[in-house]
Write a protein that holds these residues in place. Structure first.
Motif, PDB file in Angstrom:
ATOM      1  N   THR A   2       7.803 -13.525   5.907  1.00  0.00           N
ATOM      2  CA  THR A   2       7.701 -14.086   4.576  1.00  0.00           C
ATOM      3  C   THR A   2       7.124 -13.053   3.616  1.00  0.00           C
ATOM      4  O   THR A   2       6.157 -12.376   3.946  1.00  0.00           O
ATOM      5  N   ILE A   3       7.716 -12.948   2.451  1.00  0.00           N
ATOM      6  CA  ILE A   3       7.198 -12.035   1.432  1.00  0.00           C
ATOM      7  C   ILE A   3       6.076 -12.748   0.690  1.00  0.00           C
ATOM      8  O   ILE A   3       6.267 -13.836   0.160  1.00  0.00           O
ATOM      9  N   LYS A   4       4.903 -12.131   0.677  1.00  0.00           N
ATOM     10  CA  LYS A   4       3.757 -12.686  -0.036  1.00  0.00           C
ATOM     11  C   LYS A   4       3.524 -11.832  -1.276  1.00  0.00           C
ATOM     12  O   LYS A   4       3.400 -10.617  -1.181  1.00  0.00           O
ATOM     13  N   LEU A   5       3.467 -12.477  -2.410  1.00  0.00           N
ATOM     14  CA  LEU A   5       3.209 -11.785  -3.668  1.00  0.00           C
ATOM     15  C   LEU A   5       1.812 -12.142  -4.144  1.00  0.00           C
ATOM     16  O   LEU A   5       1.354 -13.269  -3.960  1.00  0.00           O
ATOM     17  N   ILE A   6       1.160 -11.182  -4.768  1.00  0.00           N
ATOM     18  CA  ILE A   6      -0.202 -11.413  -5.243  1.00  0.00           C
ATOM     19  C   ILE A   6      -0.341 -10.871  -6.663  1.00  0.00           C
ATOM     20  O   ILE A   6       0.156  -9.791  -6.977  1.00  0.00           O
ATOM     21  N   ASN A   7      -1.002 -11.645  -7.501  1.00  0.00           N
ATOM     22  CA  ASN A   7      -1.216 -11.275  -8.895  1.00  0.00           C
ATOM     23  C   ASN A   7      -2.390 -10.305  -8.973  1.00  0.00           C
ATOM     24  O   ASN A   7      -3.482 -10.606  -8.499  1.00  0.00           O
ATOM     25  N   ILE A   8      -2.158  -9.148  -9.587  1.00  0.00           N
ATOM     26  CA  ILE A   8      -3.239  -8.165  -9.735  1.00  0.00           C
ATOM     27  C   ILE A   8      -3.715  -8.075 -11.178  1.00  0.00           C
ATOM     28  O   ILE A   8      -4.389  -7.136 -11.554  1.00  0.00           O
ATOM     29  N   GLY A   9      -3.356  -9.065 -11.975  1.00  0.00           N
ATOM     30  CA  GLY A   9      -3.831  -9.131 -13.352  1.00  0.00           C
ATOM     31  C   GLY A   9      -2.755  -8.882 -14.378  1.00  0.00           C
ATOM     32  O   GLY A   9      -1.844  -8.091 -14.158  1.00  0.00           O
ATOM     33  N   PHE A  10      -2.849  -9.593 -15.493  1.00  0.00           N
ATOM     34  CA  PHE A  10      -1.962  -9.447 -16.646  1.00  0.00           C
ATOM     35  C   PHE A  10      -0.493  -9.643 -16.285  1.00  0.00           C
ATOM     36  O   PHE A  10       0.387  -8.970 -16.813  1.00  0.00           O
ATOM     37  N   GLY A  11      -0.237 -10.543 -15.367  1.00  0.00           N
ATOM     38  CA  GLY A  11       1.136 -10.852 -14.992  1.00  0.00           C
ATOM     39  C   GLY A  11       1.771  -9.841 -14.060  1.00  0.00           C
ATOM     40  O   GLY A  11       2.961  -9.927 -13.775  1.00  0.00           O
ATOM     41  N   ASN A  12       1.005  -8.898 -13.569  1.00  0.00           N
ATOM     42  CA  ASN A  12       1.527  -7.906 -12.631  1.00  0.00           C
ATOM     43  C   ASN A  12       1.386  -8.440 -11.211  1.00  0.00           C
ATOM     44  O   ASN A  12       0.308  -8.886 -10.813  1.00  0.00           O
ATOM     45  N   ILE A  13       2.469  -8.377 -10.474  1.00  0.00           N
ATOM     46  CA  ILE A  13       2.499  -8.946  -9.133  1.00  0.00           C
ATOM     47  C   ILE A  13       2.982  -7.876  -8.162  1.00  0.00           C
ATOM     48  O   ILE A  13       3.934  -7.150  -8.451  1.00  0.00           O
ATOM     49  N   ILE A  14       2.304  -7.784  -7.015  1.00  0.00           N
ATOM     50  CA  ILE A  14       2.698  -6.818  -5.995  1.00  0.00           C
ATOM     51  C   ILE A  14       2.912  -7.535  -4.667  1.00  0.00           C
ATOM     52  O   ILE A  14       2.465  -8.667  -4.482  1.00  0.00           O
ATOM     53  N   SER A  15       3.568  -6.865  -3.759  1.00  0.00           N
ATOM     54  CA  SER A  15       3.806  -7.420  -2.434  1.00  0.00           C
ATOM     55  C   SER A  15       2.551  -7.250  -1.579  1.00  0.00           C
ATOM     56  O   SER A  15       2.118  -6.123  -1.308  1.00  0.00           O
ATOM     57  N   ALA A  16       1.988  -8.353  -1.152  1.00  0.00           N
ATOM     58  CA  ALA A  16       0.783  -8.308  -0.323  1.00  0.00           C
ATOM     59  C   ALA A  16       1.094  -7.725   1.054  1.00  0.00           C
ATOM     60  O   ALA A  16       0.220  -7.139   1.690  1.00  0.00           O
ATOM     61  N   ASN A  17       2.322  -7.869   1.498  1.00  0.00           N
ATOM     62  CA  ASN A  17       2.718  -7.348   2.808  1.00  0.00           C
ATOM     63  C   ASN A  17       2.678  -5.823   2.849  1.00  0.00           C
ATOM     64  O   ASN A  17       2.566  -5.244   3.917  1.00  0.00           O
ATOM     65  N   ARG A  18       2.796  -5.185   1.698  1.00  0.00           N
ATOM     66  CA  ARG A  18       2.867  -3.725   1.630  1.00  0.00           C
ATOM     67  C   ARG A  18       1.515  -3.081   1.320  1.00  0.00           C
ATOM     68  O   ARG A  18       1.410  -1.861   1.299  1.00  0.00           O
ATOM     69  N   MET A  19       0.484  -3.896   1.097  1.00  0.00           N
ATOM     70  CA  MET A  19      -0.844  -3.364   0.777  1.00  0.00           C
ATOM     71  C   MET A  19      -1.523  -2.824   2.027  1.00  0.00           C
ATOM     72  O   MET A  19      -1.457  -3.436   3.086  1.00  0.00           O
ATOM     73  N   ILE A  20      -2.177  -1.685   1.859  1.00  0.00           N
ATOM     74  CA  ILE A  20      -2.991  -1.129   2.938  1.00  0.00           C
ATOM     75  C   ILE A  20      -4.459  -1.439   2.671  1.00  0.00           C
ATOM     76  O   ILE A  20      -5.173  -1.893   3.555  1.00  0.00           O
ATOM     77  N   SER A  21      -4.903  -1.193   1.433  1.00  0.00           N
ATOM     78  CA  SER A  21      -6.306  -1.458   1.117  1.00  0.00           C
ATOM     79  C   SER A  21      -6.491  -1.708  -0.370  1.00  0.00           C
ATOM     80  O   SER A  21      -5.650  -1.345  -1.185  1.00  0.00           O
ATOM     81  N   ILE A  22      -7.630  -2.328  -0.676  1.00  0.00           N
ATOM     82  CA  ILE A  22      -8.058  -2.553  -2.053  1.00  0.00           C
ATOM     83  C   ILE A  22      -9.453  -1.953  -2.143  1.00  0.00           C
ATOM     84  O   ILE A  22     -10.358  -2.394  -1.434  1.00  0.00           O
ATOM     85  N   VAL A  23      -9.613  -0.936  -2.980  1.00  0.00           N
ATOM     86  CA  VAL A  23     -10.890  -0.230  -3.042  1.00  0.00           C
ATOM     87  C   VAL A  23     -11.374  -0.094  -4.480  1.00  0.00           C
ATOM     88  O   VAL A  23     -10.604  -0.231  -5.431  1.00  0.00           O
ATOM     89  N   SER A  24     -12.647   0.193  -4.610  1.00  0.00           N
ATOM     90  CA  SER A  24     -13.247   0.442  -5.915  1.00  0.00           C
ATOM     91  C   SER A  24     -12.947   1.882  -6.330  1.00  0.00           C
ATOM     92  O   SER A  24     -12.928   2.780  -5.491  1.00  0.00           O
ATOM     93  N   PRO A  25     -12.750   2.127  -7.621  1.00  0.00           N
ATOM     94  CA  PRO A  25     -12.391   3.477  -8.081  1.00  0.00           C
ATOM     95  C   PRO A  25     -13.578   4.401  -8.329  1.00  0.00           C
ATOM     96  O   PRO A  25     -13.407   5.492  -8.856  1.00  0.00           O
ATOM     97  N   GLU A  26     -14.764   4.001  -7.929  1.00  0.00           N
ATOM     98  CA  GLU A  26     -15.973   4.727  -8.304  1.00  0.00           C
ATOM     99  C   GLU A  26     -16.214   6.023  -7.538  1.00  0.00           C
ATOM    100  O   GLU A  26     -16.791   6.961  -8.073  1.00  0.00           O
ATOM    101  N   SER A  27     -15.810   6.101  -6.287  1.00  0.00           N
ATOM    102  CA  SER A  27     -16.166   7.271  -5.478  1.00  0.00           C
ATOM    103  C   SER A  27     -15.266   8.471  -5.779  1.00  0.00           C
ATOM    104  O   SER A  27     -14.122   8.322  -6.205  1.00  0.00           O
ATOM    105  N   ALA A  28     -15.794   9.641  -5.527  1.00  0.00           N
ATOM    106  CA  ALA A  28     -15.052  10.881  -5.784  1.00  0.00           C
ATOM    107  C   ALA A  28     -13.764  10.980  -4.957  1.00  0.00           C
ATOM    108  O   ALA A  28     -12.730  11.395  -5.495  1.00  0.00           O
ATOM    109  N   PRO A  29     -13.768  10.603  -3.674  1.00  0.00           N
ATOM    110  CA  PRO A  29     -12.509  10.680  -2.921  1.00  0.00           C
ATOM    111  C   PRO A  29     -11.407   9.783  -3.491  1.00  0.00           C
ATOM    112  O   PRO A  29     -10.240  10.170  -3.508  1.00  0.00           O
ATOM    113  N   ILE A  30     -11.781   8.621  -3.980  1.00  0.00           N
ATOM    114  CA  ILE A  30     -10.788   7.720  -4.573  1.00  0.00           C
ATOM    115  C   ILE A  30     -10.288   8.300  -5.891  1.00  0.00           C
ATOM    116  O   ILE A  30      -9.093   8.238  -6.194  1.00  0.00           O
ATOM    117  N   LYS A  31     -11.185   8.888  -6.660  1.00  0.00           N
ATOM    118  CA  LYS A  31     -10.762   9.534  -7.909  1.00  0.00           C
ATOM    119  C   LYS A  31      -9.789  10.669  -7.633  1.00  0.00           C
ATOM    120  O   LYS A  31      -8.808  10.852  -8.361  1.00  0.00           O
TER     121      LYS A  31
END
Length: 89
Positions: A2-31
């Motif tokens: 089943t394809i699961k879609l998830i709202n990431i804000g402002f009407g933008n929707i992504i496939s939850a099945n394709r997500m690997i991680s959700i992280v904060s943008p604060e750290s230097a490696p993520i930047k």
């Protein structure tokens, strides 16, 4: 599968099945990861000019920026899974 879609804000929707991680943008490696994705043309900015609060890493090597908190995205994902589980039972 089943394809699961998830709202990431402002009407933008992504496939939850394709997500690997959700992280904060604060750290230097993520930047650095964000800048590398921008340089490679693999960055999707879904913030609508607002402050980036969550970075979603996809299995396609795309990086998606969201103005919604990582906890909120994760909560939406878990609620969606609970609803799906109830529907199958």
């Amino acid at each position: 599968m089943t394809i699961k879609l998830i709202n990431i804000g402002f009407g933008n929707i992504i496939s939850a099945n394709r997500m690997i991680s959700i992280v904060s943008p604060e750290s230097a490696p993520i930047k650095r990861m964000i800048q590398d994705a921008r340089d490679r043309g693999m960055l999707i900015d879904a913030t609508y000019g607002r402050r980036t609060r969550a970075v979603v890493v996809m299995d396609s090597d795309h990086i998606i920026l969201s103005a919604v908190q990582p906890e909120t995205v994760a909560h939406r994902l878990s609620v969606k899974e609970e609803i799906m589980d109830e529907g199958q039972g």
